[in-house]
Design a protein around this motif. Structure first.
Motif, PDB file in Angstrom:
ATOM      1  N   LEU A 176     -27.616   9.183  18.997  1.00  0.00           N
ATOM      2  CA  LEU A 176     -28.457   8.812  17.853  1.00  0.00           C
ATOM      3  C   LEU A 176     -29.365   9.967  17.465  1.00  0.00           C
ATOM      4  O   LEU A 176     -29.857  10.709  18.318  1.00  0.00           O
ATOM      5  CB  LEU A 176     -29.315   7.589  18.198  1.00  0.00           C
ATOM      6  N   ASP A 177     -29.585  10.118  16.137  1.00  0.00           N
ATOM      7  CA  ASP A 177     -30.481  11.162  15.644  1.00  0.00           C
ATOM      8  C   ASP A 177     -31.938  10.743  15.902  1.00  0.00           C
ATOM      9  O   ASP A 177     -32.367   9.669  15.461  1.00  0.00           O
ATOM     10  CB  ASP A 177     -30.240  11.384  14.148  1.00  0.00           C
ATOM     11  N   SER A 178     -32.693  11.591  16.603  1.00  0.00           N
ATOM     12  CA  SER A 178     -34.052  11.218  17.005  1.00  0.00           C
ATOM     13  C   SER A 178     -34.983  11.005  15.806  1.00  0.00           C
ATOM     14  O   SER A 178     -35.812  10.090  15.805  1.00  0.00           O
ATOM     15  CB  SER A 178     -34.647  12.292  17.927  1.00  0.00           C
ATOM     16  N   SER A 179     -34.860  11.853  14.763  1.00  0.00           N
ATOM     17  CA  SER A 179     -35.721  11.687  13.585  1.00  0.00           C
ATOM     18  C   SER A 179     -35.400  10.397  12.846  1.00  0.00           C
ATOM     19  O   SER A 179     -36.302   9.686  12.375  1.00  0.00           O
ATOM     20  CB  SER A 179     -35.557  12.883  12.639  1.00  0.00           C
ATOM     21  N   ASN A 180     -34.107  10.070  12.759  1.00  0.00           N
ATOM     22  CA  ASN A 180     -33.715   8.806  12.116  1.00  0.00           C
ATOM     23  C   ASN A 180     -34.198   7.619  12.929  1.00  0.00           C
ATOM     24  O   ASN A 180     -34.621   6.587  12.378  1.00  0.00           O
ATOM     25  CB  ASN A 180     -32.198   8.765  11.949  1.00  0.00           C
ATOM     26  N   VAL A 181     -34.155   7.737  14.253  1.00  0.00           N
ATOM     27  CA  VAL A 181     -34.634   6.668  15.125  1.00  0.00           C
ATOM     28  C   VAL A 181     -36.128   6.429  14.896  1.00  0.00           C
ATOM     29  O   VAL A 181     -36.580   5.283  14.756  1.00  0.00           O
ATOM     30  CB  VAL A 181     -34.368   7.014  16.605  1.00  0.00           C
ATOM     31  N   ALA A 182     -36.923   7.505  14.829  1.00  0.00           N
ATOM     32  CA  ALA A 182     -38.373   7.369  14.654  1.00  0.00           C
ATOM     33  C   ALA A 182     -38.714   6.709  13.322  1.00  0.00           C
ATOM     34  O   ALA A 182     -39.548   5.795  13.253  1.00  0.00           O
ATOM     35  CB  ALA A 182     -39.042   8.741  14.751  1.00  0.00           C
ATOM     36  N   SER A 183     -38.064   7.149  12.234  1.00  0.00           N
ATOM     37  CA  SER A 183     -38.347   6.564  10.919  1.00  0.00           C
ATOM     38  C   SER A 183     -37.911   5.105  10.846  1.00  0.00           C
ATOM     39  O   SER A 183     -38.592   4.265  10.245  1.00  0.00           O
ATOM     40  CB  SER A 183     -37.647   7.373   9.818  1.00  0.00           C
ATOM     41  N   THR A 184     -36.780   4.777  11.473  1.00  0.00           N
ATOM     42  CA  THR A 184     -36.302   3.390  11.453  1.00  0.00           C
ATOM     43  C   THR A 184     -37.222   2.479  12.245  1.00  0.00           C
ATOM     44  O   THR A 184     -37.517   1.348  11.821  1.00  0.00           O
ATOM     45  CB  THR A 184     -34.878   3.309  12.020  1.00  0.00           C
ATOM     46  N   ILE A 185     -37.674   2.938  13.395  1.00  0.00           N
ATOM     47  CA  ILE A 185     -38.616   2.143  14.199  1.00  0.00           C
ATOM     48  C   ILE A 185     -39.886   1.852  13.399  1.00  0.00           C
ATOM     49  O   ILE A 185     -40.380   0.715  13.365  1.00  0.00           O
ATOM     50  CB  ILE A 185     -38.968   2.874  15.512  1.00  0.00           C
ATOM     51  N   LYS A 186     -40.413   2.857  12.703  1.00  0.00           N
ATOM     52  CA  LYS A 186     -41.637   2.683  11.931  1.00  0.00           C
ATOM     53  C   LYS A 186     -41.428   1.723  10.768  1.00  0.00           C
ATOM     54  O   LYS A 186     -42.245   0.822  10.532  1.00  0.00           O
ATOM     55  CB  LYS A 186     -42.115   4.035  11.404  1.00  0.00           C
ATOM     56  N   SER A 187     -40.324   1.890  10.010  1.00  0.00           N
ATOM     57  CA  SER A 187     -40.064   1.007   8.864  1.00  0.00           C
ATOM     58  C   SER A 187     -39.832  -0.435   9.307  1.00  0.00           C
ATOM     59  O   SER A 187     -40.279  -1.381   8.652  1.00  0.00           O
ATOM     60  CB  SER A 187     -38.852   1.511   8.074  1.00  0.00           C
ATOM     61  N   ASN A 188     -39.143  -0.616  10.441  1.00  0.00           N
ATOM     62  CA  ASN A 188     -38.920  -1.981  10.952  1.00  0.00           C
ATOM     63  C   ASN A 188     -40.241  -2.642  11.348  1.00  0.00           C
ATOM     64  O   ASN A 188     -40.459  -3.833  11.101  1.00  0.00           O
ATOM     65  CB  ASN A 188     -37.978  -1.954  12.152  1.00  0.00           C
ATOM     66  N   ALA A 189     -41.132  -1.877  11.961  1.00  0.00           N
ATOM     67  CA  ALA A 189     -42.437  -2.430  12.360  1.00  0.00           C
ATOM     68  C   ALA A 189     -43.270  -2.796  11.138  1.00  0.00           C
ATOM     69  O   ALA A 189     -43.930  -3.849  11.109  1.00  0.00           O
ATOM     70  CB  ALA A 189     -43.183  -1.411  13.230  1.00  0.00           C
ATOM     71  N   GLU A 190     -43.249  -1.950  10.098  1.00  0.00           N
ATOM     72  CA  GLU A 190     -44.009  -2.243   8.880  1.00  0.00           C
ATOM     73  C   GLU A 190     -43.464  -3.475   8.173  1.00  0.00           C
ATOM     74  O   GLU A 190     -44.228  -4.275   7.625  1.00  0.00           O
ATOM     75  CB  GLU A 190     -43.972  -1.039   7.943  1.00  0.00           C
ATOM     76  N   GLU A 191     -42.149  -3.634   8.159  1.00  0.00           N
ATOM     77  CA  GLU A 191     -41.548  -4.796   7.510  1.00  0.00           C
ATOM     78  C   GLU A 191     -41.824  -6.084   8.291  1.00  0.00           C
ATOM     79  O   GLU A 191     -42.040  -7.146   7.706  1.00  0.00           O
ATOM     80  CB  GLU A 191     -40.039  -4.581   7.368  1.00  0.00           C
ATOM     81  N   ARG A 192     -41.830  -5.983   9.603  1.00  0.00           N
ATOM     82  CA  ARG A 192     -42.028  -7.174  10.430  1.00  0.00           C
ATOM     83  C   ARG A 192     -43.481  -7.610  10.474  1.00  0.00           C
ATOM     84  O   ARG A 192     -43.788  -8.800  10.467  1.00  0.00           O
ATOM     85  CB  ARG A 192     -41.525  -6.896  11.841  1.00  0.00           C
ATOM     86  N   TRP A 193     -44.403  -6.648  10.498  1.00  0.00           N
ATOM     87  CA  TRP A 193     -45.831  -6.963  10.639  1.00  0.00           C
ATOM     88  C   TRP A 193     -46.599  -6.424   9.430  1.00  0.00           C
ATOM     89  O   TRP A 193     -47.426  -5.521   9.559  1.00  0.00           O
ATOM     90  CB  TRP A 193     -46.398  -6.353  11.929  1.00  0.00           C
ATOM     91  N   LYS A 194     -46.323  -6.987   8.264  1.00  0.00           N
ATOM     92  CA  LYS A 194     -46.985  -6.531   7.048  1.00  0.00           C
ATOM     93  C   LYS A 194     -48.491  -6.759   7.143  1.00  0.00           C
ATOM     94  O   LYS A 194     -48.940  -7.844   7.503  1.00  0.00           O
ATOM     95  CB  LYS A 194     -46.434  -7.281   5.836  1.00  0.00           C
ATOM     96  N   ASP A 195     -49.270  -5.697   6.808  1.00  0.00           N
ATOM     97  CA  ASP A 195     -50.741  -5.719   6.794  1.00  0.00           C
ATOM     98  C   ASP A 195     -51.359  -5.913   8.180  1.00  0.00           C
ATOM     99  O   ASP A 195     -52.576  -6.023   8.285  1.00  0.00           O
ATOM    100  CB  ASP A 195     -51.264  -6.813   5.859  1.00  0.00           C
ATOM    101  N   ASP A 196     -50.546  -5.986   9.239  1.00  0.00           N
ATOM    102  CA  ASP A 196     -51.081  -6.092  10.601  1.00  0.00           C
ATOM    103  C   ASP A 196     -50.814  -4.755  11.294  1.00  0.00           C
ATOM    104  O   ASP A 196     -49.827  -4.574  12.009  1.00  0.00           O
ATOM    105  CB  ASP A 196     -50.400  -7.243  11.351  1.00  0.00           C
ATOM    106  N   TYR A 197     -51.717  -3.797  11.060  1.00  0.00           N
ATOM    107  CA  TYR A 197     -51.495  -2.434  11.525  1.00  0.00           C
ATOM    108  C   TYR A 197     -51.581  -2.316  13.044  1.00  0.00           C
ATOM    109  O   TYR A 197     -50.966  -1.426  13.634  1.00  0.00           O
ATOM    110  CB  TYR A 197     -52.504  -1.496  10.859  1.00  0.00           C
ATOM    111  N   GLU A 198     -52.337  -3.207  13.653  1.00  0.00           N
ATOM    112  CA  GLU A 198     -52.436  -3.183  15.117  1.00  0.00           C
ATOM    113  C   GLU A 198     -51.076  -3.499  15.741  1.00  0.00           C
ATOM    114  O   GLU A 198     -50.609  -2.803  16.653  1.00  0.00           O
ATOM    115  CB  GLU A 198     -53.487  -4.191  15.571  1.00  0.00           C
TER     116      GLU A 198
END
Length: 302
Positions: free
Chosen positions: A223-245
């Motif tokens: 797996l591409d490490s940069s793609n992994v990092a961006s996907t992890i971040k986007s998935n977290a933002e989509e799952r926990w909208k407005d809950d930055y903690e």
């Protein structure tokens, strides 16, 4: 001045008017009486009566002058009264208009108030439902955190097992190196001296084991490490909208799980297959990939 006071004023004024209207009648009666008396009186009495008549006439003139003033005042009062009536009608019309407008505003206010009450009741119901959902979500989060803690414990345990496995692999590699060295010495010795026929299978078996041990790999490393990092971040933002903690927490946990999976020593077909299956099922949810892989391997080892 109130309406009752005005009525009393005009009632008094009219009563005075009728009183003044009787004055001429009284004067005429007085003159008639004087004339009747003068017929049966002496000349002296006539002069006296004449004098009285003149006095009465003067009083009558004064009375008529006052009467004219009163009539003029009465006309002026009537005119003022008419103007007051007109103003009163205008005021009543304005009052009626204001009352109608106030009634309309009151109806509109009642309607708006009822709509606001309905909206407020709906908002309270939605808030109650949202609180219930939030409570359920918090309970699920608590359960997930608990499961995550258990998974982390299992990961820590797996790390220890991996370390032990790596140590065993290193020992095996060291033994393999020793075997290679012995085989090389044996080959060198065989070149100098003919070796027994049974030495050849040993050499082939060692070579075969070395090749098979290096034929497996960890699919997480593909797996591409940069793609992994961006996907992890986007998935977290989509799952926990407005809950930055929670976003930050999930990014850290997913990244940690990804780094741990990269370090897994995949040295068998079973490990490689289970890792590929977990990746295929859970994608970039590395916590679940790690959890499923560990569970599958624990079941396999048991």
């Amino acid at each position: 001045m109130s309406r009752e006071n005005r009525k009393g004023f005009f009632r008094t004024l009219f009563s005075n008017w009728w009183a003044w209207a009787l004055v001429p009648v009284a004067c005429v009666a007085l003159i008639f009486t004087a004339m009747m008396i003068s017929i049966g009186l002496t000349p002296d009495s006539v002069e006296e009566v004449t004098s009285q008549k003149l006095e009465v006439q003067e009083k009558l003139d004064k009375t008529e002058a006052r009467l004219e003033k009163v009539e003029a005042s009465l006309e002026k009062t009537k005119s003022s009264l008419e103007e007051s009536k007109v103003k009163l009608k205008d005021s009543e019309a304005k009052v009626k208009k204001a009352e109608a407008k106030s009634k309309d505003n009151s109806e509109a206010t009642k309607k708006g108030s009822k709509e606001l009450e309905n909206k407020l009741a709906k908002s309270k119901s939605d808030l109650k439902e949202t609180k219930g959902k939030l409570k359920d979500a918090n309970a699920k989060v608590s359960d997930l955190k608990k499961q995550l803690g258990e998974a982390n414990d299992k990961v820590a345990k797996s790390k220890d097992e991996v370390k032990e496995a790596n140590a065993k692999v290193e020992d095996a590699n060291a033994k393999s190196e020793d075997a290679k060295k012995e085989a090389a010495d044996a080959v060198a010795k065989a070149e100098e001296t003919p070796a027994p026929a049974k030495e050849e299978p040993v050499k082939e078996e060692t070579s075969k084991e070395t090749t098979s041990s290096g034929s497996f790999h960890n699919p997480v490393l593909d797996l591409d490490s940069s793609n992994v990092a961006s996907t992890i971040k986007s998935n977290a933002e989509e799952r926990w909208k407005d809950d930055y903690e929670m976003q930050d927490y999930e990014v850290q946990e997913q990244t940690s799980a990804y780094n741990q999976l990269k370090n897994v020593a995949v040295d068998s077909e079973v490990k490689q297959t289970q890792m590929e299956n977990a990746l295929s099922r859970w994608g970039y949810d590395f916590e679940m990939v790690q959890y499923e892989y560990n569970e599958q391997m624990n079941a396999y080892n048991n």
